[in-house]
Every structure is written in C-alpha cells, then in structure tokens.
Design a protein around this motif. Structure first.
Motif, PDB file in Angstrom:
ATOM      1  N   UNK A 192       0.886  -1.142  -0.029  1.00 30.00           N
ATOM      2  CA  UNK A 192      -0.192   0.006   0.035  1.00 30.00           C
ATOM      3  C   UNK A 192       0.876   1.425  -0.175  1.00 30.00           C
ATOM      4  N   UNK A 193       2.034   1.251   0.635  1.00 29.11           N
ATOM      5  CA  UNK A 193       2.697   2.397   0.730  1.00 29.11           C
ATOM      6  C   UNK A 193       3.710   2.374  -0.732  1.00 29.11           C
ATOM      7  N   UNK A 194       3.577   1.605  -1.502  1.00 27.65           N
ATOM      8  CA  UNK A 194       4.534   1.640  -2.735  1.00 27.65           C
ATOM      9  C   UNK A 194       3.674   0.964  -3.885  1.00 27.65           C
ATOM     10  N   UNK A 195       2.888   1.773  -4.358  1.00 23.45           N
ATOM     11  CA  UNK A 195       2.056   1.338  -5.288  1.00 23.45           C
ATOM     12  C   UNK A 195       2.746   0.812  -6.599  1.00 23.45           C
ATOM     13  N   UNK A 196       3.916   1.369  -6.750  1.00 24.76           N
ATOM     14  CA  UNK A 196       4.566   0.880  -7.732  1.00 24.76           C
ATOM     15  C   UNK A 196       5.058  -0.590  -7.944  1.00 24.76           C
ATOM     16  N   UNK A 197       4.887  -1.238  -6.871  1.00 19.29           N
ATOM     17  CA  UNK A 197       5.085  -2.767  -6.617  1.00 19.29           C
ATOM     18  C   UNK A 197       4.246  -3.499  -7.524  1.00 19.29           C
ATOM     19  N   UNK A 198       3.103  -2.926  -7.921  1.00 18.77           N
ATOM     20  CA  UNK A 198       2.184  -3.725  -8.871  1.00 18.77           C
ATOM     21  C   UNK A 198       2.934  -3.934 -10.077  1.00 18.77           C
ATOM     22  N   UNK A 199       3.725  -3.083 -10.556  1.00 16.14           N
ATOM     23  CA  UNK A 199       4.214  -3.243 -11.879  1.00 16.14           C
ATOM     24  C   UNK A 199       5.260  -4.391 -11.814  1.00 16.14           C
ATOM     25  N   UNK A 200       5.663  -5.040 -10.937  1.00 18.02           N
ATOM     26  CA  UNK A 200       6.564  -6.142 -10.898  1.00 18.02           C
ATOM     27  C   UNK A 200       5.895  -7.245 -10.183  1.00 18.02           C
ATOM     28  N   UNK A 201       4.549  -7.595 -10.260  1.00 13.86           N
ATOM     29  CA  UNK A 201       3.692  -8.524  -9.698  1.00 13.86           C
ATOM     30  C   UNK A 201       4.129  -9.875 -10.178  1.00 13.86           C
ATOM     31  N   UNK A 202       4.296 -10.861  -9.642  1.00 10.18           N
ATOM     32  CA  UNK A 202       4.381 -12.243  -9.867  1.00 10.18           C
ATOM     33  C   UNK A 202       3.444 -12.817 -11.165  1.00 10.18           C
ATOM     34  N   UNK A 203       4.112 -13.467 -11.956  1.00  6.25           N
ATOM     35  CA  UNK A 203       3.342 -14.027 -12.945  1.00  6.25           C
ATOM     36  C   UNK A 203       4.282 -15.103 -13.750  1.00  6.25           C
ATOM     37  N   UNK A 204       3.621 -16.219 -14.501  1.00  2.00           N
ATOM     38  CA  UNK A 204       4.297 -17.167 -15.026  1.00  2.00           C
ATOM     39  C   UNK A 204       4.697 -16.735 -16.503  1.00  2.00           C
ATOM     40  N   UNK A 205       5.850 -16.985 -16.892  1.00  2.00           N
ATOM     41  CA  UNK A 205       6.512 -16.574 -18.204  1.00  2.00           C
ATOM     42  C   UNK A 205       5.979 -17.362 -19.336  1.00  2.00           C
ATOM     43  N   UNK A 206       5.195 -17.032 -20.474  1.00  2.00           N
ATOM     44  CA  UNK A 206       4.972 -18.031 -21.357  1.00  2.00           C
ATOM     45  C   UNK A 206       6.079 -18.136 -22.603  1.00  2.00           C
ATOM     46  N   UNK A 207       6.442 -19.081 -22.899  1.00  2.00           N
ATOM     47  CA  UNK A 207       7.305 -19.117 -24.076  1.00  2.00           C
ATOM     48  C   UNK A 207       6.578 -18.601 -25.582  1.00  2.00           C
ATOM     49  N   UNK A 208       7.394 -17.985 -26.196  1.00  2.00           N
ATOM     50  CA  UNK A 208       6.698 -17.602 -27.592  1.00  2.00           C
ATOM     51  C   UNK A 208       6.189 -18.756 -28.323  1.00  2.00           C
ATOM     52  N   UNK A 209       5.160 -18.482 -29.114  1.00  2.00           N
ATOM     53  CA  UNK A 209       4.697 -19.775 -29.655  1.00  2.00           C
ATOM     54  C   UNK A 209       5.621 -20.136 -31.048  1.00  2.00           C
ATOM     55  N   UNK A 210       5.753 -21.421 -30.986  1.00  2.00           N
ATOM     56  CA  UNK A 210       6.832 -21.800 -32.114  1.00  2.00           C
ATOM     57  C   UNK A 210       5.972 -21.887 -33.627  1.00  2.00           C
ATOM     58  N   UNK A 211       6.769 -21.486 -34.739  1.00  2.00           N
ATOM     59  CA  UNK A 211       6.266 -21.286 -35.840  1.00  2.00           C
ATOM     60  C   UNK A 211       5.695 -22.600 -36.515  1.00  2.00           C
TER      61      UNK A 211
END
Length: 211
Positions: A192-211
């Motif tokens: 709450x004291x540092x709203x910018x933390x939302x910009x680094x929220x955890x998520x899983x990385x999705x590999x780019x789709x293979x052609x």
C-alpha cells in the motif's frame, strides 16, 4: 540494462523493485526452462542461477549485487539500507532468515515440483522444517527488526526482500502463509505504501509460440 530471470522469481523481483523505485530502466529477459543445464541460458553464469544483469560492461551475478549496480545507476539520490548497515544481532539475523527462507523455497520447488522428487525425503523434510522455523522466527521478531532499521530511509534490502518472499509464498504455495499474521500484515502495508510494486507482480512467463 537487461535482467535475465523470471517474472515468477522472488530473487528476480528484488532488483526489479529496486529499479522501479530508483527510476532505472530495466528490461526483463525471461528464462523459460529452469531445467536447462547450459550456462548460455543463464547469461553465462557458470552456477546456472538467476538473476543475471547485463550491462554495457558485462554481466553481474546475484540479486544483491544487481541491486547495488542499479543503485549506482540511479539518477536521483536515495537513502538505502544495505545488509552491512544493520548494526545489531536481531536485524542481521532477520536478514539471514529471509535469505534462508527464499533459498529454501527455491530448493523445495525445484526438488519436489520440477524434479518430482518425494517430499518426504529427509533433505526436503529438513528443508521444509527449517523454512517454517525461519518464518516463525521472522513473524515473532518482525516488529523489533523493523524498529531497528536506520531511519529515514527510502529502501531497505530487508524490507524489499521480505516483501518478495511473503508475496511469493502466496503465489507459489509451498507452506501456508496465513499463520504468519505479522508477515502478511507487513506485506499488505508495504504494498500500500509503494503502489509501483504492482508493476513487478508475479506471473508465469509464457514461451513464444513456435512457428
């Protein structure tokens, strides 16, 4: 600069928060498969660990080292409390417990999750017991540890690393976070004291789709 790591990693998030708070541009280059055994996947880190920082001078290994480089690149002054600035035993022990818990969680995820090894193996059983012990200690001593931090300050490695750990416990459930009421309250207040933390929220990385 580029940070090679993962959006799902608390060790990667720590320097990303430093960059966000200090106004230092930082591009994330994801590592998609933690089973990879080639140093080239880890930006040349021979220890096969993340995160790694790429700069025009070369590469920097490790979250804390990367935080220091980011602070050196900051264009505005900031009052930062580094681990070496902690002057009492309780504060130093608190930072050690955070590092231990972060590392223990990685070992459990890698071993029992990615590696599919049995959780009842004595290695993981002891790892979990120590992990929970560190969290209990932090929960009981958090108020005193926060009081002991030098003030005024803009950032402290202890607070940012602890925040990354607590949010990661909810994101990658390894041990329940709910019993640790002081820790969960701290994470809520810090966000709450540092709203910018939302910009680094955890998520899983999705590999780019293979052609």
């Amino acid at each position: 600069m580029q940070i090679v790591g993962r959006n799902s990693s608390h060790f990667t998030r720590l320097p990303r928060i430093f960059a966000q708070e200090l106004g230092v541009p930082l591009e994330l280059v994801p590592i998609y498969d933690m089973r990879a055994l080639g140093p080239e996947v880890y930006a040349g880190n021979p220890a096969l660990k993340l995160p790694i920082l790429r700069t025009e001078q070369g590469v920097v290994f490790g979250a804390l080292n990367i935080c220091r480089v980011i602070a050196e690149r900051a264009t505005r002054p900031a009052r930062i409390v580094w681990p070496e600035d902690l002057r009492d035993e309780l504060s130093r022990n608190a930072q050690e417990m955070v590092w231990h818990a972060m590392t223990a969680q990685v070992h459990i995820i890698m071993g029992t999750g990615i590696g599919k090894l049995p959780a009842e193996n004595i290695y993981f059983a002891k790892m979990r017991a120590g992990f929970e012990g560190a969290l209990r200690w932090l929960d009981a001593n958090l108020e005193a540890a926060l009081r002991a931090l030098p003030a005024p300050r803009d950032l402290s490695v202890f607070e940012v690393s602890l925040f990354c750990l607590i949010e990661h416990l909810a994101f990658r459930v390894t041990v329940p976070v709910e019993p640790y009421t002081a820790l969960t309250r701290f994470a809520t207040d810090f966000a709450a004291a540092k709203p910018s933390l939302r910009q680094t929220a955890y998520r899983f990385d999705t590999p780019p789709a293979q052609p």
